[in-house]
Structure formats: structure tokens, C-alpha cells
Scaffold this motif. Structure first.
Motif, PDB file in Angstrom:
ATOM      1  N   UNK A 131       0.840  -1.197   0.000  1.00  0.00           N
ATOM      2  CA  UNK A 131       0.000   0.000   0.000  1.00  0.00           C
ATOM      3  C   UNK A 131       0.870   1.241   0.000  1.00  0.00           C
ATOM      4  N   UNK A 132       0.420   2.249  -0.740  1.00  0.00           N
ATOM      5  CA  UNK A 132       1.168   3.501  -0.760  1.00  0.00           C
ATOM      6  C   UNK A 132       0.870   4.350   0.465  1.00  0.00           C
ATOM      7  N   UNK A 133      -0.356   4.281   0.987  1.00  0.00           N
ATOM      8  CA  UNK A 133      -0.832   5.069   2.129  1.00  0.00           C
ATOM      9  C   UNK A 133      -0.692   6.559   1.911  1.00  0.00           C
ATOM     10  N   UNK A 134      -0.394   6.965   0.696  1.00  0.00           N
ATOM     11  CA  UNK A 134      -0.237   8.374   0.371  1.00  0.00           C
ATOM     12  C   UNK A 134      -1.363   8.769  -0.576  1.00  0.00           C
ATOM     13  N   UNK A 135      -1.974   9.905  -0.315  1.00  0.00           N
ATOM     14  CA  UNK A 135      -3.015  10.401  -1.204  1.00  0.00           C
ATOM     15  C   UNK A 135      -2.365  10.844  -2.506  1.00  0.00           C
ATOM     16  N   UNK A 136      -2.688  10.144  -3.594  1.00  0.00           N
ATOM     17  CA  UNK A 136      -2.047  10.432  -4.872  1.00  0.00           C
ATOM     18  C   UNK A 136      -2.749  11.552  -5.639  1.00  0.00           C
ATOM     19  N   UNK A 137      -3.703  12.221  -4.999  1.00  0.00           N
ATOM     20  CA  UNK A 137      -4.442  13.266  -5.720  1.00  0.00           C
ATOM     21  C   UNK A 137      -3.563  14.442  -6.097  1.00  0.00           C
ATOM     22  N   UNK A 138      -2.478  14.652  -5.319  1.00  0.00           N
ATOM     23  CA  UNK A 138      -1.619  15.799  -5.615  1.00  0.00           C
ATOM     24  C   UNK A 138      -0.494  15.463  -6.576  1.00  0.00           C
ATOM     25  N   UNK A 139      -0.394  14.201  -7.020  1.00  0.00           N
ATOM     26  CA  UNK A 139       0.626  13.877  -8.004  1.00  0.00           C
ATOM     27  C   UNK A 139       0.203  14.379  -9.374  1.00  0.00           C
ATOM     28  N   UNK A 140       1.189  14.569 -10.229  1.00  0.00           N
ATOM     29  CA  UNK A 140       0.906  15.171 -11.531  1.00  0.00           C
ATOM     30  C   UNK A 140       0.020  14.284 -12.386  1.00  0.00           C
ATOM     31  N   UNK A 141       0.027  12.983 -12.141  1.00  0.00           N
ATOM     32  CA  UNK A 141      -0.729  12.071 -13.004  1.00  0.00           C
ATOM     33  C   UNK A 141      -1.917  11.447 -12.280  1.00  0.00           C
ATOM     34  N   UNK A 142      -2.019  11.657 -10.965  1.00  0.00           N
ATOM     35  CA  UNK A 142      -3.141  11.108 -10.234  1.00  0.00           C
ATOM     36  C   UNK A 142      -3.242   9.605 -10.326  1.00  0.00           C
ATOM     37  N   UNK A 143      -2.114   8.940 -10.518  1.00  0.00           N
ATOM     38  CA  UNK A 143      -2.086   7.496 -10.718  1.00  0.00           C
ATOM     39  C   UNK A 143      -1.136   6.878  -9.713  1.00  0.00           C
ATOM     40  N   UNK A 144      -1.632   5.956  -8.914  1.00  0.00           N
ATOM     41  CA  UNK A 144      -0.811   5.339  -7.876  1.00  0.00           C
ATOM     42  C   UNK A 144       0.341   4.537  -8.465  1.00  0.00           C
ATOM     43  N   UNK A 145       0.085   3.857  -9.590  1.00  0.00           N
ATOM     44  CA  UNK A 145       1.135   3.049 -10.208  1.00  0.00           C
ATOM     45  C   UNK A 145       2.292   3.885 -10.718  1.00  0.00           C
ATOM     46  N   UNK A 146       1.960   5.006 -11.366  1.00  0.00           N
ATOM     47  CA  UNK A 146       3.036   5.840 -11.884  1.00  0.00           C
ATOM     48  C   UNK A 146       3.789   6.533 -10.744  1.00  0.00           C
ATOM     49  N   UNK A 147       3.055   6.921  -9.686  1.00  0.00           N
ATOM     50  CA  UNK A 147       3.728   7.505  -8.525  1.00  0.00           C
ATOM     51  C   UNK A 147       4.688   6.496  -7.893  1.00  0.00           C
ATOM     52  N   UNK A 148       4.293   5.218  -7.897  1.00  0.00           N
ATOM     53  CA  UNK A 148       5.176   4.166  -7.390  1.00  0.00           C
ATOM     54  C   UNK A 148       6.441   4.062  -8.240  1.00  0.00           C
ATOM     55  N   UNK A 149       6.290   4.130  -9.558  1.00  0.00           N
ATOM     56  CA  UNK A 149       7.456   4.085 -10.451  1.00  0.00           C
ATOM     57  C   UNK A 149       8.389   5.260 -10.194  1.00  0.00           C
TER      58      UNK A 149
END
Length: 542
Positions: free
Chosen positions: A240-258
């Protein structure tokens, strides 16, 4: 001696490169007088590994880049980053070691690109690739070296804030000014220690001490986290990322993981550092590749236990942890509530970073000196900084580090940008090297040059596995990490790489005739040394 070298026909040297023969060494290489004993060979390898374990400092780099991974990919990036990175770094280090065995020269990467390029590449094309490689390697090492004073000054400020909480109420300019002042003192100490002939004598035991401290810090963290930490579930720690990915540029948990696992790959860079110290390594055709490959494995074996335990026992992630430039200090303090423990661990990390900083400054200054002597830099630039002298390259590296200290180093995002820049340039240089090696293998087949250390029939497969992840890492870090895109969240790596590529290409068009990457090859083929196993002798006239 230089007249002798210049009198040789350059075309002869280039033909020898195209036909891919082995270097012409003296027959005395087979003389028992020069054959190293097992003890001497072991000590050379041990000294080199202690140097590179310090220079690479994989577990310490993992701890320092923990915030970058947590901020983007969450706890799962902290675990999977070192694990996946180990497989990638093994292939990269194996590929670099194989090329270093053929040509173990200071700054040898630009020579490897030239000699491994396919035969159908024109001379101008190979020169341009070699020039681009020289710039990428040099800028990458400058950035990686400049990160160290920033890390040390930031960690000292974290300790100050723990003992004096009122510091948190200071203005940003006051905190930043104090950090810049501490960083400048660290840079001056590194400059003085690297130049002082008496202090250089103790650098070797300091390198061994630094390697011992790496083991000590790992053992302390392995004991402290399970004993004092708050256990998380395995799913939360590893999946689990446990991080709100809404503020990432792509809004995608998988890409934020990469993006998280590519940022933490900084811990596996700098495996080529021993190449820039090859002039001081005897029997470098064997010793240098062994050090490159083995030090990567040692660093990974020390880091993966931390990657398993820290996400599992670090407890819930608070805003203080995520906003801190060095979350490991905040996590230790929250879990233990012990200032002495946090101070002990942080001071050990800072103490271990001291020989790392001296080694990094020495390595980067040697690389700068080599590129200046080879004509990779404009003449006016070399004269302004006296880059062909003894102190000029080191002074330039220190000045560059001080300039980067002026960035707002109190921000975790600013530190993330510095890690991204250093990782991007170094990994891109590795990718270009390995890609040319693959092209050379395809075009030359079995005629590809092999050194005394080789991966044999698995070399081509390892090269093919190593190259794509290098470009994937650069791609992930070129793309923006967060929204909205502001001055502090802008992806500076893409414009920086474009600027360096453009600069190197323009420089090659304007004065490509002054850059000669095969000069070392000509030296190796025309000079017979009293001790032919000494790499420093072959480079002495350059």
C-alpha cells in the motif's frame, strides 16, 4: 614523451580500435616479478572495495533518500525500490565492469563509447557520442558530489531543531542562511583535507573506518526499529502507498510508485567511481571490475534488510515525517522519544559521510582534470579555473557545491530535485554506455573486445537487461511529480539534460578537433613501463 606520442599516426590508433585488438602490453607482464601475490591482490581489492563502499554508501544513501520515496511512492516504494534496483544495478555494474576491464582509465566512459561504437559509425559520429558522454558523466558526478554537503548540513540542522525546538520558529532565510554557512564550512574542510599532504596519509584508514561505520549503522537500525518501532501490517508496509495520490501530476498510484522507486535508485549510482581512481590502482584490468561488481552486491545486501524493516516498523506516517527532508530522524525520534539515540545515529551518519565527501571531491576533481587535459572543455574555461593544474579542478568542484548550497535546502522538495538531477545524469550516462556496447556487440559479433574480467556468453543478455531500465528511470524523473507545477515542483531534469546535450553537441561542432578520446589508447600502445601493471604509469603523460 609528448613529442613521441604526437609523432605517432592517429589513424593507426583508430584502426586498432576498429579492429578491436587487445592493447599492446609489455612482455614483462608475464614476468613472475610483476605477478601479484594472493595477499597483495586481496589487499588491493579490499582497499578498492572500502573506497567504493564509502563512495557509494548504499545503505546511507538509502536512508537519505527515504524521504523522496515516501513523498512520491509511499512505503511500498521504500521496500520495492532497493529490491528491484538490486537486479538492475547488478546488470549495470556487470556491464560497466566488463568495459572497465578493457580500458581502466580515469574518466574512461567517454573512451568506452568511442571504442564500443559500431564500425559503421563515422569518426565524427563517434567523437560526438564521446563528447556527449564526457559531459553527462562530468555533470552527474558534480551533482552527486554537491549533494553531500547539502545532506550533512541539513542533518546537522535537524539535530539542532531536536534540541532547540525554537529554531522551527525562525524565518526561512535564517534557517537557510545557517545551513548554507554550515555547508560552506564542510566544503572548505573537504577542500583542505583533500589537498593537505599530511591529512591524505590518513585517508586510507578513514576509508576503512567509514566502511566499518556503514556496518555499524545498519546493525543499529536493524536492532532499533523492531525493538522500539510500531509495527504496521505487511500489506500496508509492502503493498500500500498510504499516500493520497491526488496531488501527483498524473493522479495514478502506479506511476507515482514508479517515480518513487526510480528516485531511490540514487543509492545504487556511483558504482563507476573507482574508474576515476584507476590511476592509483595496480593491476587495474582485474581489480577495478571486481571492485565495481562486488561493492554493488555488498551495498545491496546491507540495504535490503533496512528496506524490509523500516516500512514494517516505522508506524503511521504523519505530516511531520512526510514534510521533513530527512524522515529517518523524525521517525526515530517519534518511535523512541530519545534524543541521545537520535543524536548517536545521526552523528554516526554524518561521521561516515566525511570520508565519503573527501573521496567524492577527490574523484570528481580527478575526472575534471582528465577531461580538461583531453580537450573536452573549452580552453578559456580551463584557463579561468586553472583546470590543468593540481588545485584548479578541486577548487571548481568546491565552488560548484557552494553554488548549489544557495538553493533552499530546508525544503524536502528541493532536496528531492537535487537527488533527481544527480540520478538522472548518472543513469543516463550508464544507459548511453551500455547502448553503445550492445550496438558494438551486434555489429562486431565475437570480435567485441574483452578484458581479463568478462561475463562471457552472458554479456550480451546482461547488457540488454541493463539498458532499458536506465532510460526508464530518466523518463520517470523527467516527468513532473506533483501538481500544481510551481518553481519548487517543476521537473528540472528534462531541461537540464536538454541544455547539456545541446551544449556538448555545439561544443563538439565548434572545437571537436581539440577533443581526442583515443589519446589514452595511443599512450598505452607506445609506452613501456618499468612496472607495466601500474595503471597510473600509463596515464602519467596525459
Amino acid at each position: 614523451m609528448s613529442d613521441l606520442i604526437e609523432s605517432k599516426d592517429v589513424n593507426t590508433a583508430e584502426k586498432s580500435v576498429d579492429s578491436a585488438p587487445e592493447f599492446a602490453h609489455s612482455d614483462s607482464l608475464n614476468n613472475p616479478k610483476y605477478m601479484p601475490s594472493k595477499y597483495n591482490a586481496f589487499m588491493r581489492t579490499f582497499d578498492g572495495i572500502s573506497l567504493l563502499v564509502n563512495l557509494q554508501s548504499t545503505p546511507i544513501a538509502f536512508v537519505n533518500t527515504l524521504g523522496s520515496a515516501l513523498l512520491t511512492g509511499g512505503p511500498r516504494a521504500v521496500f520495492w525500490g532497493p529490491v528491484i534496483g538490486w537486479a538492475v544495478a547488478t546488470c549495470i555494474s556487470g556491464s560497466l565492469a566488463e568495459m572497465a576491464s578493457v580500458e581502466p582509465y580515469v574518466g574512461g566512459q567517454y573512451i568506452w563509447v568511442y571504442t564500443n561504437a559500431p564500425p559503421w559509425f563515422s569518426k565524427k559520429g563517434r567523437l560526438m557520442l564521446s563528447h556527449v558522454q564526457a559531459y553527462l558523466t562530468w555533470i552527474g558526478w558534480l551533482l552527486a558530489t554537491a549533494v553531500l554537503p547539502t545532506l550533512m548540513s541539513g542533518q546537522i540542522m535537524e539535530l539542532v531543531e531536536i534540541y532547540h525546538p525554537n529554531v522551527a520558529n525562525w524565518t526561512l532565510h535564517q534557517i537557510g542562511g545557517l545551513q548554507v554557512g554550515i555547508g560552506c564550512v564542510i566544503v572548505l574542510l573537504c577542500f583542505w583535507c583533500t589537498l593537505n599532504k599530511y591529512l591524505r596519509i590518513v585517508l586510507r584508514p578513514l576509508e576503512v573506518l567509514g566502511m566499518i561505520l556503514v556496518f555499524v549503522i545498519v546493525i543499529i537500525l536493524i536492532v532499533v526499529f523492531p525493538v522500539m518501532g510500531e509495527r504496521n501490517s505487511a500489506h500496508m508496509a509492502y503493498l500500500s502507498s498510504t499516500i493520497d495520490q491526488a496531488n501527483t501530476a498524473w493522479g495514478n498510484s502506479g506511476f507515482a510508485f514508479c517515480q518513487g522507486i526510480t528516485l531511490i535508485f540514487f543509492m545504487y549510482t556511483a558504482s563507476d567511481g573507482i574508474v576515476h581512481m584507476a590511476a592509483e590502482v595496480k593491476d587495474s584490468e582485474v581489480t577495478v571490475p571486481k571492485i565495481i561488481f562486488r561493492s554493488t552486491q555488498i551495498g545491496a545486501l546491507l540495504s535490503i534488510p533496512l528496506a524490509v524493516l523500516i516500512p514494517l516498523f516505522m508506524g503511521p506516517l504523519t505530516d511531520n515525517v512526510l514534510s521533513a527532508p530527512y524522515p529517518i530522524i523524525e521517525i526515530l525520534f517519534d518511535r523512541s522519544n530519545s534524543r541521545p539515540l537520535v543524536s548517536c545515529v545521526t552523528c554516526l551518519i554524518i561521521l561516515q559521510t566525511c570520508p565519503v565527501a573527501c573521496g567524492a571531491f577527490a574523484t570528481t576533481s580527478r575526472l575534471t582534470l582528465q577531461l580538461a587535459q583531453q580537450g573536452a572543455m573549452p580552453e578559456w574555461w580551463c584557463q579561468f579555473w586553472s583546470l590543468r593544474g593540481a588545485r584548479g579542478p578541486l577548487l571548481f568542484v568546491c565552488s560548484f557545491s557552494v553554488v548549489l548550497l544557495l538553493i533552499n535546502i530546508g525544503s524536502s522538495v528541493a532536496l528531492l530535485i537535487m537527488f533527481s538531477l544527480a540520478t538522472g545524469f548518472l543513469v543516463l550516462s550508464y544507459g548511453l554506455l551500455i547502448a553503445t556496447r550492445i550496438a558494438g556487440r551486434i555489429s562486431r559479433g565475437h570480435d567485441i573486445r574483452q578484458g581479463k574480467w568478462s561475463m562471457g556468453k552472458y554479456g550480451f543478455l546482461v547488457n540488454c537487461i541493463a539498458a532499458p531500465p536506465c532510460f526508464f528511470i530518466v523518463l520517470c524523473q523527467i516527468l513532473p511529480l506533483f501538481e500544481p507545477i510551481t518553481a519548487s515542483t517543476f521537473p528540472y531534469l528534462g531541461p537540464s539534460i536538454a541544455f547539456v546535450l545541446l551544449l556538448s553537441i555545439v561544443d563538439n561542432f565548434c572545437r571537436g578537433h581539440a577533443f581526442n578520446p583515443i589519446r589514452n589508447i595511443r599512450v598505452a600502445n607506445t609506452i613501456v613501463e618499468e612496472d607495466p601493471t601500474s595503471a597510473s604509469y600509463r596515464l602519467a603523460v596525459v
